[in-house]
Design an enzyme around this catalytic site. Sequence first.
Site, PDB file in Angstrom:
ATOM      1  N   ASP A 207      -7.444  -7.185   2.964  1.00 19.99           N
ATOM      2  CA  ASP A 207      -6.356  -7.475   3.789  1.00 19.99           C
ATOM      3  C   ASP A 207      -6.583  -6.703   5.039  1.00 19.99           C
ATOM      4  O   ASP A 207      -7.492  -6.099   5.146  1.00 19.99           O
ATOM      5  CB  ASP A 207      -4.904  -6.553   3.314  1.00 19.99           C
ATOM      6  CG  ASP A 207      -5.256  -5.121   3.771  1.00 19.99           C
ATOM      7  OD1 ASP A 207      -4.359  -4.478   4.516  1.00 19.99           O
ATOM      8  OD2 ASP A 207      -5.960  -4.362   2.808  1.00 19.99           O
TER       9      ASP A 207
ATOM     10  N   ASP B 297       0.793  -1.188   0.189  1.00 19.76           N
ATOM     11  CA  ASP B 297      -0.055   0.098   0.206  1.00 19.76           C
ATOM     12  C   ASP B 297       0.895   1.235   0.056  1.00 19.76           C
ATOM     13  O   ASP B 297       2.290   1.027   0.173  1.00 19.76           O
ATOM     14  CB  ASP B 297      -0.862   0.032   1.133  1.00 19.76           C
ATOM     15  CG  ASP B 297      -0.504   0.087   2.455  1.00 19.76           C
ATOM     16  OD1 ASP B 297       0.702   0.733   2.501  1.00 19.76           O
ATOM     17  OD2 ASP B 297      -1.098  -0.069   3.411  1.00 19.76           O
TER      18      ASP B 297
END
Length: 376
Positions: free
Chosen positions: A271, A92
């Site tokens: 996630d 990310d």
Amino acid sequence: MDFTLQKTDPNSNARAGEITTDHGKIQTPIFMPVGTVGSVKTIHQRELKEDIESQIILGNTYHLFLRPGLDTIKQAGGLQKFIGWNKPMLTDSGGYQVYSLSNQRKITEEGVTFKSHIDGTSHFFSPENVTQIQRTIGADIIMAFDECTPYPCDYDYAKKSMHMTHRWLKRCLDEFQRSEPIYDYNQALFPIVQGSTYEELRKQSAEEIASQEAEGNAIGGLSVGEPAEEMYKMTELVCDILPKDKPRYLMGVGTPANILEGIERGVDMFDCVMPTRNARHGLLFTWDGIINIKNEKWKNDYSPVDPAGTTYVDHDYSKAYLRHLMKTKEYLGAQIASVHNIGFYLNLVKTAREKILSGEYSSWKNKVVKNLEYRL
């Protein structure tokens, strides 16, 4: 990166597919264990590969940028080589971490100036350098730099933030297209839909992101404190707009029930730190509900940790022994609980995939979802 949509559930928007990266294939729907600093807490990479059968893990740009730093990662040949992981990886962009440092950062059109949570040193993230940082880390899938709005968030701020995220996206895409991968494999960049819990903004953002025709798309700014029903509503709205032939990633979600509800609405990738974080506090997820292994009721329960579990820890150890380890704060307790929880999450999405392929996902989900949140 390539995505093949294999089956859609006849009674919902649940999908089974397959993502192909240069580090291997990922069967969706999938849960990605979070390896924030290059480690899924308390779990060996060997356990992830051989016992849990994780197909992809996640790393975090903000944390890896600070420690061990880009030089160390680059000299190793990328994060996968540095940590001994030869399967796919996603990073990310650090947008969420910057959001969480609300008292230590300043957001401008150019980017974000922030102070390290480690030593207070000042750093700057922009769409361009975050793209290059992720090039250097070397994940197969990298994320566009965005601003994650808090909840609650007023409409004007959410709108202003969303438009800035869109402008930042263009800069990310430009930087991505004019640069090359540093290592000998390809990378894909996913844009992120924002817009808080405002339907009009979510629709506008999803349409903008869909128009970019990226290799996959993410939904951000949810699971930040809003009611679950709001999260499901926004997810469904966005999934109806995002292209069907590209994977959809709902960031930072969530509980087992959240995941099944997200799958039903058309999400392919998830996630969350929850399985390992809860494990370290003695909370175990099972098909029958949630066990607080520290409770007195398990003190003399010599049955396996989870008779229905799929990992070796579920059958090698008893509830009484695991409770003893947790109460005495032995590190092995956190390891056993973490392997169990991550194993359960991977089994959850694997079973969901099987039910989609057999055409019975919706009826199956309705039967099991209530049990998942029951406190045993």
